[in-house]
Design a protein around this motif. Structure first.
Motif, PDB file in Angstrom:
ATOM      1  N   LYS A 129      59.904  48.445  40.715  1.00 41.81           N
ATOM      2  CA  LYS A 129      59.195  47.775  41.817  1.00 41.81           C
ATOM      3  C   LYS A 129      58.200  48.725  42.476  1.00 41.81           C
ATOM      4  N   ASP A 130      58.614  49.979  42.665  1.00 43.14           N
ATOM      5  CA  ASP A 130      57.708  50.986  43.239  1.00 43.14           C
ATOM      6  C   ASP A 130      56.510  51.205  42.323  1.00 43.14           C
ATOM      7  N   GLN A 131      56.771  51.273  41.026  1.00 40.00           N
ATOM      8  CA  GLN A 131      55.688  51.475  40.057  1.00 40.00           C
ATOM      9  C   GLN A 131      54.726  50.285  40.057  1.00 40.00           C
ATOM     10  N   ILE A 132      55.262  49.076  40.154  1.00 39.75           N
ATOM     11  CA  ILE A 132      54.425  47.868  40.210  1.00 39.75           C
ATOM     12  C   ILE A 132      53.538  47.917  41.451  1.00 39.75           C
ATOM     13  N   ALA A 133      54.106  48.304  42.586  1.00 41.66           N
ATOM     14  CA  ALA A 133      53.323  48.391  43.832  1.00 41.66           C
ATOM     15  C   ALA A 133      52.194  49.409  43.692  1.00 41.66           C
ATOM     16  N   ARG A 134      52.496  50.559  43.081  1.00 40.15           N
ATOM     17  CA  ARG A 134      51.451  51.584  42.874  1.00 40.15           C
ATOM     18  C   ARG A 134      50.360  51.059  41.944  1.00 40.15           C
ATOM     19  N   LEU A 135      50.759  50.391  40.867  1.00 36.11           N
ATOM     20  CA  LEU A 135      49.777  49.871  39.913  1.00 36.11           C
ATOM     21  C   LEU A 135      48.922  48.766  40.532  1.00 36.11           C
ATOM     22  N   GLU A 136      49.528  47.919  41.368  1.00 38.58           N
ATOM     23  CA  GLU A 136      48.756  46.868  42.041  1.00 38.58           C
ATOM     24  C   GLU A 136      47.727  47.476  42.989  1.00 38.58           C
ATOM     25  N   ALA A 137      48.114  48.522  43.702  1.00 39.43           N
ATOM     26  CA  ALA A 137      47.169  49.208  44.598  1.00 39.43           C
ATOM     27  C   ALA A 137      46.049  49.852  43.786  1.00 39.43           C
ATOM     28  N   GLN A 138      46.396  50.456  42.664  1.00 46.67           N
ATOM     29  CA  GLN A 138      45.391  51.079  41.794  1.00 46.67           C
ATOM     30  C   GLN A 138      44.444  50.017  41.229  1.00 46.67           C
ATOM     31  N   LEU A 139      44.979  48.874  40.842  1.00 47.38           N
ATOM     32  CA  LEU A 139      44.153  47.785  40.324  1.00 47.38           C
ATOM     33  C   LEU A 139      43.187  47.278  41.393  1.00 47.38           C
ATOM     34  N   LYS A 140      43.674  47.115  42.603  1.00 45.21           N
ATOM     35  CA  LYS A 140      42.826  46.658  43.707  1.00 45.21           C
ATOM     36  C   LYS A 140      41.681  47.641  43.951  1.00 45.21           C
ATOM     37  N   ASP A 141      41.989  48.927  43.923  1.00 48.89           N
ATOM     38  CA  ASP A 141      40.977  49.967  44.105  1.00 48.89           C
ATOM     39  C   ASP A 141      39.951  49.931  42.965  1.00 48.89           C
ATOM     40  N   THR A 142      40.425  49.786  41.739  1.00 46.62           N
ATOM     41  CA  THR A 142      39.537  49.736  40.568  1.00 46.62           C
ATOM     42  C   THR A 142      38.637  48.498  40.626  1.00 46.62           C
ATOM     43  N   GLU A 143      39.203  47.364  41.039  1.00 43.37           N
ATOM     44  CA  GLU A 143      38.399  46.143  41.162  1.00 43.37           C
ATOM     45  C   GLU A 143      37.303  46.315  42.212  1.00 43.37           C
ATOM     46  N   ALA A 144      37.613  46.976  43.311  1.00 42.04           N
ATOM     47  CA  ALA A 144      36.612  47.224  44.361  1.00 42.04           C
ATOM     48  C   ALA A 144      35.497  48.129  43.840  1.00 42.04           C
ATOM     49  N   LYS A 145      35.863  49.149  43.078  1.00 36.50           N
ATOM     50  CA  LYS A 145      34.850  50.040  42.501  1.00 36.50           C
ATOM     51  C   LYS A 145      33.982  49.305  41.492  1.00 36.50           C
ATOM     52  N   LEU A 146      34.591  48.461  40.676  1.00 38.29           N
ATOM     53  CA  LEU A 146      33.847  47.673  39.695  1.00 38.29           C
ATOM     54  C   LEU A 146      32.881  46.717  40.394  1.00 38.29           C
ATOM     55  N   GLU A 147      33.365  46.085  41.447  1.00 41.01           N
ATOM     56  CA  GLU A 147      32.523  45.166  42.233  1.00 41.01           C
ATOM     57  C   GLU A 147      31.274  45.889  42.746  1.00 41.01           C
ATOM     58  N   ALA A 148      31.451  47.085  43.268  1.00 41.36           N
ATOM     59  CA  ALA A 148      30.318  47.861  43.781  1.00 41.36           C
ATOM     60  C   ALA A 148      29.388  48.279  42.647  1.00 41.36           C
ATOM     61  N   ALA A 149      29.950  48.670  41.516  1.00 38.58           N
ATOM     62  CA  ALA A 149      29.132  49.135  40.388  1.00 38.58           C
ATOM     63  C   ALA A 149      28.307  48.005  39.775  1.00 38.58           C
ATOM     64  N   GLU A 150      28.806  46.787  39.841  1.00 41.12           N
ATOM     65  CA  GLU A 150      28.085  45.656  39.245  1.00 41.12           C
ATOM     66  C   GLU A 150      26.900  45.184  40.101  1.00 41.12           C
ATOM     67  N   GLU A 151      26.858  45.601  41.355  1.00 35.55           N
ATOM     68  CA  GLU A 151      25.737  45.313  42.248  1.00 35.55           C
ATOM     69  C   GLU A 151      25.443  43.809  42.353  1.00 35.55           C
ATOM     70  N   TRP A 152      26.419  43.043  42.804  1.00 34.62           N
ATOM     71  CA  TRP A 152      26.240  41.601  42.967  1.00 34.62           C
ATOM     72  C   TRP A 152      25.272  41.305  44.111  1.00 34.62           C
ATOM     73  N   LYS A 153      24.360  40.339  43.878  1.00 38.12           N
ATOM     74  CA  LYS A 153      23.385  39.919  44.893  1.00 38.12           C
ATOM     75  C   LYS A 153      23.326  38.392  44.900  1.00 38.12           C
ATOM     76  N   ASP A 154      23.005  37.830  46.070  1.00 37.30           N
ATOM     77  CA  ASP A 154      22.850  36.378  46.153  1.00 37.30           C
ATOM     78  C   ASP A 154      21.723  35.941  45.228  1.00 37.30           C
ATOM     79  N   HIS A 155      21.891  34.751  44.643  1.00 38.06           N
ATOM     80  CA  HIS A 155      20.930  34.253  43.667  1.00 38.06           C
ATOM     81  C   HIS A 155      20.826  32.740  43.794  1.00 38.06           C
ATOM     82  N   GLU A 156      19.610  32.239  43.747  1.00 38.45           N
ATOM     83  CA  GLU A 156      19.383  30.800  43.710  1.00 38.45           C
ATOM     84  C   GLU A 156      18.477  30.504  42.529  1.00 38.45           C
ATOM     85  N   ASP A 157      18.918  29.547  41.695  1.00 37.14           N
ATOM     86  CA  ASP A 157      18.080  29.229  40.533  1.00 37.14           C
ATOM     87  C   ASP A 157      16.875  28.388  40.957  1.00 37.14           C
TER      88      ASP A 157
END
Length: 167
Positions: free
Chosen positions: A65-93
């Protein structure tokens, strides 16, 4: 039976994790606390051995359970970094009226907000479309695009039929 009582009857000191497993086994034991403590101390019915295995299993589960909690926190951090790296911007077609233009029309003077029946009647009368073929759309996708030109839907803009004529 309390932990202190168990320790007094057996003459053994146990951790809280061990006692939790002891208590769990005691609840299923067919006998009183004295018989249970005697059986535990003499390892009758492999009682002590089974309780130790149960306590170890609880330790393993807690560790997982402790390992799962650590991995979930690591995943959340990685997702946030990926989100920033992808540079999402508002778009209208280019197939819809831009939200800025819609809001400008809506908030401008002389604009009339219509219900669906009014809008269908106007479109039919002015441009000759069959009323049964007209569908009024009340929402437009709110989208974002990233640096790799991938789009994602992040919500919707709610829109009501509007009419504004300068004639």
């Amino acid at each position: 039976m309390m932990k202190e009582e168990f320790e007094k009857l057996t003459g053994l000191k146990v951790s809280w994790d061990e006692y939790k497993a002891i208590e769990q086994t005691y609840m299923d034991f067919d006998g009183d606390k004295y018989d249970f403590c005697k059986a535990y101390k003499g390892d009758r019915y492999s009682l002590r051995t089974n309780i130790n295995k149960l306590a170890q299993k609880d330790d393993v589960i807690k560790g997982l359970k402790d390992q799962i909690a650590r991995l979930e926190a690591q995943l959340k951090d990685t997702e946030a970094k990926l989100e920033a790296a992808e540079e999402w911007k508002d778009h209208e077609d280019d197939h819809n009226v831009k939200q800025h233009d819609y809001e400008k029309l809506r908030d401008g003077g002389g604009t009339h907000e219509m219900d669906d029946a009014e809008a269908i009647e106007l479109i039919s009368r002015e441009w000759g479309f069959a009323p049964r073929m007209i569908r009024i759309v009340h929402s437009v996708a709110k989208e974002q695009v990233n640096r790799f030109h991938r789009c994602r839907r992040v919500g919707e803009y709610e829109r009501k039929p509007l009419y504004n004529a300068t004639d």
